[in-house]
Design a protein around this motif. Structure first.
Motif, PDB file in Angstrom:
ATOM      1  N   VAL A   1     -10.147  -3.719  32.223  1.00  0.00           N
ATOM      2  CA  VAL A   1     -11.195  -3.656  31.211  1.00  0.00           C
ATOM      3  C   VAL A   1     -11.998  -2.369  31.402  1.00  0.00           C
ATOM      4  O   VAL A   1     -12.437  -2.074  32.513  1.00  0.00           O
ATOM      5  N   PRO A   2     -12.234  -1.585  30.345  1.00  0.00           N
ATOM      6  CA  PRO A   2     -13.006  -0.352  30.499  1.00  0.00           C
ATOM      7  C   PRO A   2     -14.462  -0.628  30.879  1.00  0.00           C
ATOM      8  O   PRO A   2     -15.061  -1.596  30.416  1.00  0.00           O
ATOM      9  N   GLU A   3     -15.021   0.217  31.726  1.00  0.00           N
ATOM     10  CA  GLU A   3     -16.402   0.051  32.185  1.00  0.00           C
ATOM     11  C   GLU A   3     -17.411   0.458  31.115  1.00  0.00           C
ATOM     12  O   GLU A   3     -18.517  -0.065  31.054  1.00  0.00           O
ATOM     13  N   ALA A   4     -17.032   1.387  30.246  1.00  0.00           N
ATOM     14  CA  ALA A   4     -17.976   1.956  29.283  1.00  0.00           C
ATOM     15  C   ALA A   4     -18.527   0.925  28.309  1.00  0.00           C
ATOM     16  O   ALA A   4     -19.678   1.011  27.899  1.00  0.00           O
ATOM     17  N   CYS A   5     -17.753  -0.069  27.926  1.00  0.00           N
ATOM     18  CA  CYS A   5     -18.218  -1.016  26.909  1.00  0.00           C
ATOM     19  C   CYS A   5     -19.097  -2.118  27.482  1.00  0.00           C
ATOM     20  O   CYS A   5     -19.652  -2.911  26.733  1.00  0.00           O
TER      21      CYS A   5
ATOM     22  N   LEU B   1     -18.201  -4.662  29.092  1.00  0.00           N
ATOM     23  CA  LEU B   1     -17.504  -5.943  29.122  1.00  0.00           C
ATOM     24  C   LEU B   1     -17.187  -6.374  30.547  1.00  0.00           C
ATOM     25  O   LEU B   1     -17.210  -7.559  30.863  1.00  0.00           O
ATOM     26  N   ARG B   2     -16.930  -5.411  31.423  1.00  0.00           N
ATOM     27  CA  ARG B   2     -16.589  -5.749  32.806  1.00  0.00           C
ATOM     28  C   ARG B   2     -17.751  -6.471  33.481  1.00  0.00           C
ATOM     29  O   ARG B   2     -17.556  -7.460  34.180  1.00  0.00           O
ATOM     30  N   GLN B   3     -18.961  -5.982  33.268  1.00  0.00           N
ATOM     31  CA  GLN B   3     -20.140  -6.625  33.861  1.00  0.00           C
ATOM     32  C   GLN B   3     -20.349  -8.018  33.268  1.00  0.00           C
ATOM     33  O   GLN B   3     -20.718  -8.946  33.969  1.00  0.00           O
ATOM     34  N   ALA B   4     -20.105  -8.153  31.976  1.00  0.00           N
ATOM     35  CA  ALA B   4     -20.279  -9.460  31.334  1.00  0.00           C
ATOM     36  C   ALA B   4     -19.262 -10.464  31.845  1.00  0.00           C
ATOM     37  O   ALA B   4     -19.567 -11.649  31.995  1.00  0.00           O
ATOM     38  N   LEU B   5     -18.051 -10.010  32.149  1.00  0.00           N
ATOM     39  CA  LEU B   5     -17.014 -10.929  32.620  1.00  0.00           C
ATOM     40  C   LEU B   5     -17.206 -11.341  34.077  1.00  0.00           C
ATOM     41  O   LEU B   5     -16.565 -12.270  34.543  1.00  0.00           O
ATOM     42  N   ARG B   6     -18.073 -10.640  34.796  1.00  0.00           N
ATOM     43  CA  ARG B   6     -18.377 -11.047  36.170  1.00  0.00           C
ATOM     44  C   ARG B   6     -19.333 -12.231  36.209  1.00  0.00           C
ATOM     45  O   ARG B   6     -19.515 -12.851  37.243  1.00  0.00           O
ATOM     46  N   ALA B   7     -19.955 -12.543  35.093  1.00  0.00           N
ATOM     47  CA  ALA B   7     -20.865 -13.686  35.008  1.00  0.00           C
ATOM     48  C   ALA B   7     -20.048 -14.978  35.048  1.00  0.00           C
ATOM     49  O   ALA B   7     -18.845 -14.978  34.789  1.00  0.00           O
TER      50      ALA B   7
END
Length: 111
Positions: free
Chosen positions: A49-53, A55-61
């Protein structure tokens, strides 16, 4: 089962004979899928998953928080579009039409 296999093989060969570019397209898609699968196997799903959008941080929740966020977003957008459809399709008097139009977000009204 043998007749099905023979029929599928005959159909595939006749398709490739009439469209030879399909073989190259299939090979390209297979190579891309293999590359993606190997990258996921080596680094994990979140690395793909690209970091720029963001989404990666959201999926860690936790999954329930991600699901709640997705449902909230789609419910809000769905209500906006439902109001727009009501304005366009339902036979309303002027008072009801004005009330529904005022309930829409200003940004959504401008679209």
């Amino acid at each position: 089962a043998v007749l099905c296999s023979a029929g599928a093989a005959w159909g595939g060969i006749s398709l490739l004979a009439s469209c030879p570019w399909l073989l190259l397209l299939t090979a390209g898609v297979a190579i891309a899928a293999l590359h993606f699968a190997l990258r996921v196997a080596q680094a994990g799903v979140l690395d793909v998953v690209p970091e720029a959008c963001g989404l990666r941080q959201a999926l860690r929740a936790p999954s329930h928080e991600v699901l709640r966020t997705v449902v909230d977003h789609f419910a809000l957008e769905g209500c906006k579009w439902a109001r727009l459809v009501m304005l366009a399709c339902v036979d309303l008097d002027d008072k009801q039409r004005a009330q529904i139009f005022e309930e829409l977000d200003a940004d959504f009204r401008e679209c």
